[in-house]
Design a protein around this motif. Structure first.
Motif, PDB file in Angstrom:
ATOM      1  N   SER A 115      54.854  -9.973 -23.757  1.00 48.60           N
ATOM      2  CA  SER A 115      55.499 -11.236 -24.093  1.00 48.60           C
ATOM      3  C   SER A 115      54.480 -12.272 -24.534  1.00 48.60           C
ATOM      4  N   LEU A 116      54.990 -13.303 -25.224  1.00 44.03           N
ATOM      5  CA  LEU A 116      54.204 -14.486 -25.564  1.00 44.03           C
ATOM      6  C   LEU A 116      54.678 -15.628 -24.672  1.00 44.03           C
ATOM      7  N   THR A 117      53.735 -16.305 -24.055  1.00 40.77           N
ATOM      8  CA  THR A 117      54.091 -17.425 -23.190  1.00 40.77           C
ATOM      9  C   THR A 117      53.402 -18.694 -23.671  1.00 40.77           C
ATOM     10  N   VAL A 118      53.911 -19.814 -23.215  1.00 43.44           N
ATOM     11  CA  VAL A 118      53.389 -21.108 -23.660  1.00 43.44           C
ATOM     12  C   VAL A 118      53.174 -22.016 -22.462  1.00 43.44           C
ATOM     13  N   LEU A 119      52.000 -22.580 -22.385  1.00 41.28           N
ATOM     14  CA  LEU A 119      51.710 -23.633 -21.403  1.00 41.28           C
ATOM     15  C   LEU A 119      51.685 -24.961 -22.133  1.00 41.28           C
ATOM     16  N   GLN A 120      52.644 -25.831 -21.806  1.00 38.23           N
ATOM     17  CA  GLN A 120      52.672 -27.172 -22.368  1.00 38.23           C
ATOM     18  C   GLN A 120      52.256 -28.171 -21.286  1.00 38.23           C
ATOM     19  N   ASN A 121      52.224 -29.422 -21.634  1.00 35.27           N
ATOM     20  CA  ASN A 121      51.820 -30.477 -20.702  1.00 35.27           C
ATOM     21  C   ASN A 121      50.460 -30.147 -20.082  1.00 35.27           C
ATOM     22  N   VAL A 122      49.533 -29.726 -20.923  1.00 36.05           N
ATOM     23  CA  VAL A 122      48.179 -29.402 -20.474  1.00 36.05           C
ATOM     24  C   VAL A 122      47.178 -30.181 -21.331  1.00 36.05           C
ATOM     25  N   ALA A 123      45.960 -30.226 -20.866  1.00 34.30           N
ATOM     26  CA  ALA A 123      44.890 -30.911 -21.599  1.00 34.30           C
ATOM     27  C   ALA A 123      43.636 -30.051 -21.566  1.00 34.30           C
ATOM     28  N   LEU A 124      42.837 -30.158 -22.615  1.00 35.95           N
ATOM     29  CA  LEU A 124      41.579 -29.439 -22.706  1.00 35.95           C
ATOM     30  C   LEU A 124      40.432 -30.384 -22.338  1.00 35.95           C
TER      31      LEU A 124
ATOM     32  N   ILE B   2      31.789 -35.702 -21.752  1.00 38.25           N
ATOM     33  CA  ILE B   2      32.958 -35.058 -21.150  1.00 38.25           C
ATOM     34  C   ILE B   2      34.169 -35.717 -21.788  1.00 38.25           C
ATOM     35  N   SER B   3      34.955 -34.934 -22.513  1.00 38.65           N
ATOM     36  CA  SER B   3      36.078 -35.509 -23.268  1.00 38.65           C
ATOM     37  C   SER B   3      37.384 -34.797 -22.945  1.00 38.65           C
ATOM     38  N   ILE B   4      38.489 -35.467 -23.295  1.00 39.10           N
ATOM     39  CA  ILE B   4      39.840 -34.944 -23.046  1.00 39.10           C
ATOM     40  C   ILE B   4      40.553 -34.776 -24.381  1.00 39.10           C
TER      41      ILE B   4
ATOM     42  N   VAL C 214      43.463 -27.996 -17.890  1.00 36.93           N
ATOM     43  CA  VAL C 214      44.065 -28.492 -16.654  1.00 36.93           C
ATOM     44  C   VAL C 214      45.426 -29.072 -16.983  1.00 36.93           C
ATOM     45  N   ASN C 215      46.201 -29.345 -15.938  1.00 34.42           N
ATOM     46  CA  ASN C 215      47.474 -30.035 -16.138  1.00 34.42           C
ATOM     47  C   ASN C 215      47.201 -31.399 -16.756  1.00 34.42           C
ATOM     48  N   ALA C 216      48.033 -31.784 -17.717  1.00 36.29           N
ATOM     49  CA  ALA C 216      47.808 -33.055 -18.413  1.00 36.29           C
ATOM     50  C   ALA C 216      47.771 -34.237 -17.445  1.00 36.29           C
ATOM     51  N   ASN C 217      48.552 -34.154 -16.376  1.00 37.78           N
ATOM     52  CA  ASN C 217      48.581 -35.249 -15.404  1.00 37.78           C
ATOM     53  C   ASN C 217      47.263 -35.358 -14.626  1.00 37.78           C
ATOM     54  N   ASP C 218      46.468 -34.272 -14.641  1.00 36.48           N
ATOM     55  CA  ASP C 218      45.193 -34.269 -13.913  1.00 36.48           C
ATOM     56  C   ASP C 218      43.998 -34.547 -14.816  1.00 36.48           C
ATOM     57  N   ALA C 219      44.242 -34.745 -16.119  1.00 31.88           N
ATOM     58  CA  ALA C 219      43.132 -34.815 -17.071  1.00 31.88           C
ATOM     59  C   ALA C 219      42.202 -35.996 -16.801  1.00 31.88           C
ATOM     60  N   VAL C 220      42.769 -37.177 -16.641  1.00 30.11           N
ATOM     61  CA  VAL C 220      41.939 -38.364 -16.432  1.00 30.11           C
ATOM     62  C   VAL C 220      41.159 -38.244 -15.132  1.00 30.11           C
ATOM     63  N   ALA C 221      41.840 -37.781 -14.074  1.00 36.65           N
ATOM     64  CA  ALA C 221      41.164 -37.608 -12.782  1.00 36.65           C
ATOM     65  C   ALA C 221      40.035 -36.579 -12.895  1.00 36.65           C
ATOM     66  N   THR C 222      40.272 -35.500 -13.662  1.00 39.52           N
ATOM     67  CA  THR C 222      39.242 -34.475 -13.857  1.00 39.52           C
ATOM     68  C   THR C 222      37.997 -35.078 -14.501  1.00 39.52           C
ATOM     69  N   LYS C 223      38.209 -35.857 -15.534  1.00 34.26           N
ATOM     70  CA  LYS C 223      37.078 -36.492 -16.228  1.00 34.26           C
ATOM     71  C   LYS C 223      36.305 -37.403 -15.274  1.00 34.26           C
ATOM     72  N   GLN C 224      37.020 -38.183 -14.488  1.00 35.43           N
ATOM     73  CA  GLN C 224      36.363 -39.107 -13.555  1.00 35.43           C
ATOM     74  C   GLN C 224      35.582 -38.359 -12.474  1.00 35.43           C
ATOM     75  N   ILE C 225      36.157 -37.285 -11.968  1.00 43.00           N
ATOM     76  CA  ILE C 225      35.490 -36.486 -10.926  1.00 43.00           C
ATOM     77  C   ILE C 225      34.190 -35.886 -11.461  1.00 43.00           C
ATOM     78  N   LEU C 226      34.250 -35.346 -12.682  1.00 37.66           N
ATOM     79  CA  LEU C 226      33.054 -34.720 -13.254  1.00 37.66           C
ATOM     80  C   LEU C 226      32.008 -35.762 -13.636  1.00 37.66           C
TER      81      LEU C 226
END
Length: 801
Positions: free
Chosen positions: A293-302, A375-377, A347-359
């Protein structure tokens, strides 16, 4: 014998209209004892979140609250206490204009508590003796509100204790998605957590089967709402299903499969609205290898992490992921650079800003020393995963993506080598799904055509394509879909493809610019695009590069693009090369004859072509074949050609010699010569007095040409005939050749003299063949012949896609 039946929100939404859900439960109850796990009704969870945020922002929410009550209202079922709690929470949030995840969980839990009580009561009204169990008293979790982790030891003890007391009950109902801490504070398990609840209950009660009822007939090779050709998967093993859940299959929770594995409890995905379907079975049984199958993850950030100064340093990855783990941030896809210290992960898009701040905090000293640069989002991404894809055979779908203008930002291959994840731009994921699905699952490849020009050739071509679609689909596995048809004034669209009644759609004016074709293709995520130009105007060829840049290949019977300035000609080729697109124009010279293709092959093979000569125009061939041998005035012969559709609407376009000159220039440029149109010596066959007339005036005064052409004919010897020829000569190894078009006398027994009807003939002289030319001869005019040649180019392109 016992089973767990789980029903999702969409299954419950139909309770107001029908008894499908209740009837399903009743039918299974005849042979098994049942534990029924339900989600909140319909979109209750979304409504509750909307209410919460409106209350936080001090906005009115009475209409949304009314909608929520209507969705969850059933006569004679008392849910007053739950709605009173909902209103109290909202009032409190409005006062302080804020809320915690703990408050959010308490509010959202009311949806599952209401739905489980409603279903219990409706079953009781059917005299099915249902028993309600409060899930918050069974499922014990930690205090990580909104995505709590289950304490399986305590949950198993609670479940076995409660169910041992209900051993005589055959029908138990409880809500999914919810639990509570050791202190009794209500928690939720995250979206799709109802599946996890059902799986845990199935494990701890050791049922024989877990039946998950949804709004679709099972798991598909892709989301059928996005890919209409998606097929239902009959069977998966636990490992495959777990991969699907992890990488975005919406009807499975990422943690659902694990509880079932130990007890080998089979899971079957079924459709509430189609109970006759056998759905998809997930079990421990092995399945054939291959893409599932093909699956899709949305609401994510790189998250992109760059630090050249960390190259070769040990422990950098550990620092990154340890810091994220401490903050309960999960990473799904990782891709690491080798030439420099570059790392990308999702990561989950809702965690993107927090991830950047933590790193940034973790690597603060490294920023100071400039070992870490950035470090960019990137929020504009989607992850498309191919479950079961072996890297060895990935080149075909990857190549198809690139041909359709989709270049993955990153890609990741799993340790097993059987799953590949692509990070692509969010706007392209639906198109990517169509492209990959068609390549992998062997369904017919759809080639989407935009046909501009519905005159004589264009109309015949459209009819030919429509008439041939079925056999082409059967023989070549290619579906030709004409999604757009345009003329000089209008563009018409049909995403499902125009059929034999296409002409009726042009009865209503629908003005649009050609840019709307590009916009429509983007909006509908159309893949394998071909623009077909059957016009004679200069405006569209000048826009070919725009279409190429937007993912279109080009097929054209229009000669203009190949005969504009050499600078334009080169720029067009560079644009094609940059975008890896093709431009086919076999009908530019010789209608349906394979002339250009053969000249390209000779030239590419290193064969030195020394001269090309011939009758390039089927129209002029017809005219002078008849005029040379029949005792008819020129005007009568010309009118005959016009009536047969051999000429342009203005016959002077043919008689001027410009059309032959353009064809000659096209062949010259195929040999890498840099000639321009104005450098060609062209003999115009229209007397000067007739050149300034309107088309209608010219057609009315054709008899005025007879004296001019009779004088030419009288100069012929008995064995001679007239032919209008084009000739390319000179030193063709230089930048430019000698090009001329002219009316000449030839021996009627020569190859040129033996032409008949509207045939064209081309003599190709090469260094290897000397004075014995390669001759290509055949029909050189007519709508059917030209349209068939354009159709041939379309099929050649379709097979390359």
């Amino acid at each position: 014998m016992s089973k767990v039946l789980k029903f999702g929100g969409k299954s419950l939404a139909s309770l107001h209209q029908n008894n499908d859900l209740l009837n399903i439960i009743e039918s299974y109850l005849r042979t098994s004892s049942l534990i029924v796990v339900v989600s909140a009704i319909g979109n209750t969870t979304d409504l509750l979140l909307e209410l919460l945020n409106k209350a936080k922002n001090n906005q009115a929410y009475s209409e949304e609250l009314k909608t929520l009550k209507e969705l969850n209202f059933y006569p004679k079922i008392d849910t007053t206490s739950h709605f009173q709690l909902i209103e109290n929470i909202l009032q409190g949030v409005s006062l302080i204009q804020d809320y915690s995840t703990k408050v959010q969980d308490l509010l959202l839990a009311q949806g599952e508590l209401i739905s489980s009580k409603v279903v219990t009561e409706l079953l009781t009204q059917k005299e099915l003796n249902a028993v309600f169990v409060d899930s918050t008293q069974l499922i014990k979790t930690d205090a990580y509100f909104s995505a709590a982790n289950v304490n399986e030891t305590l949950t198993e003890l609670n479940t076995k204790e409660v169910f041992s007391k209900l051993s005589d009950k055959k029908l138990i109902v409880l809500g999914g998605f919810i639990g509570s801490t050791i202190d009794g504070e209500i928690t939720t398990l995250g979206r799709n957590g109802s599946n996890l609840t059902a799986a845990l209950i199935a494990k701890f009660t050791e049922v024989e089967e877990f039946l998950n009822f949804t709004h679709v007939d099972g798991i598909y090779t892709a989301n059928p709402e996005w890919v209409s050709s998606a097929k239902r998967i009959e069977q998966l093993n636990y490992s495959e299903a777990n991969e699907l859940a992890t990488f975005g299959a919406s009807i499975l929770h990422a943690k659902t499969i694990v509880p079932l594995i130990e007890k080998k409890i089979p899971l079957r995905i079924l459709n509430t609205l189609n109970p006759e379907s056998t759905g998809t079975l997930i079990s421990s049984e092995p399945t054939p290898n291959g893409v599932k199958s093909l699956t899709v993850l949305q609401n994510v950030a790189l998250i992109n992490f760059h630090g050249k100064g960390l190259l070769g340093k040990v422990g950098v990855d550990a620092r990154i992921f340890t810091a994220l783990a401490k903050n309960n941030i999960s990473v799904s896809v990782i891709s690491q650079g080798s030439s420099e210290r570059g790392l990308g992960f999702v990561v989950n898009a809702n965690d993107a800003v927090a991830t950047k701040q933590i790193l940034e905090q973790e690597f603060a000293p490294d920023f100071y020393t400039k070992d870490v640069e950035n470090i960019s989002i990137n929020n504009d991404i989607t992850v498309v995963s191919i479950i079961g894809q072996d890297l060895k055979s990935f080149h075909k779908p990857y190549s198809a993506l690139v041909k359709n203008g989709i270049v993955p930002i990153l890609f990741n291959n799993s340790i097993s080598g059987k799953n590949i994840s692509l990070i692509i731009e969010k706007s392209q994921f639906k198109k990517a799904l169509h492209v990959i699905h068609g390549q992998i699952f062997g369904v017919n490849k759809t080639v989407n055509l935009a046909i501009v020009g519905k005159g004589t050739v264009g109309s015949v071509l459209i009819d030919q394509i429509i008439a041939s679609r079925t056999p082409i689909a059967e023989r070549k596995n290619i579906d030709l879909n004409i999604f757009a048809i345009a003329n000089s004034k209008s563009v018409y669209f049909n995403n499902n493809g125009f059929d034999e009644h296409w002409t009726t759609e042009f009865n209503t004016p629908n003005p649009n610019s050609l840019s709307s074709i590009i916009d429509y293709a983007k909006e509908h995520h159309l893949e394998n695009l071909i623009l077909v130009d059957n016009t004679a105007a200069e405006s569209l060829p000048k826009r070919y590069t725009e279409f190429i840049d937007n993912g279109f290949d080009i097929v054209s019977s229009n000669k203009i693009a190949n005969t504009l300035s050499f600078e334009f000609y080169q720029n067009l080729r560079e644009t094609l090369k940059k975008n890896q697109k093709h431009y086919l124009y076999e009908t530019n010279v010789g209608a349906g004859l394979p002339l250009i293709d053969n000249i390209q092959l000779l030239h590419l093979s290193g064969e030195s072509i020394t001269k090309i000569k011939g009758v390039f125009s089927g129209t002029l061939s017809f005219i002078f074949n008849k005029f040379s041998i029949e005792e008819k005035p020129f005007s009568e012969v010309l009118r005959d050609a016009v009536s047969k559709g051999f000429t342009e609407p203005d016959p002077r376009d043919d008689l001027s010699g410009t059309d032959v000159a353009r064809k000659l220039l096209i062949l010259a440029r195929e040999l890498d010569l840099q000639n321009e149109l104005e450098e060609i010596d062209i003999q115009n066959l229209i007397p000067e007095d007739f050149q300034s007339l309107t088309v209608s005036e010219f057609l009315d005064q054709l008899e005025g040409l007879n004296d001019y052409y009779n004088r030419i004919k009288q100069e012929l010897e008995p064995n001679e005939v007239l032919r209008y020829v084009g000739e390319l000569s000179g030193d063709l190894q230089q930048n430019k050749g000698v090009l001329e078009t002219k009316l000449i006398k030839v021996d009627k027994n020569s190859p040129l003299g033996q032409l008949s009807g509207s045939d064209s003939i081309f003599e190709i002289y090469t260094e290897s063949y000397g004075d014995r030319p390669i001759i290509i001869q055949g029909a050189g005019a007519g709508a059917n012949v030209t349209a068939r040649g354009v159709f041939g180019d379309i099929l050649r392109l379709a097979e390359k896609k």
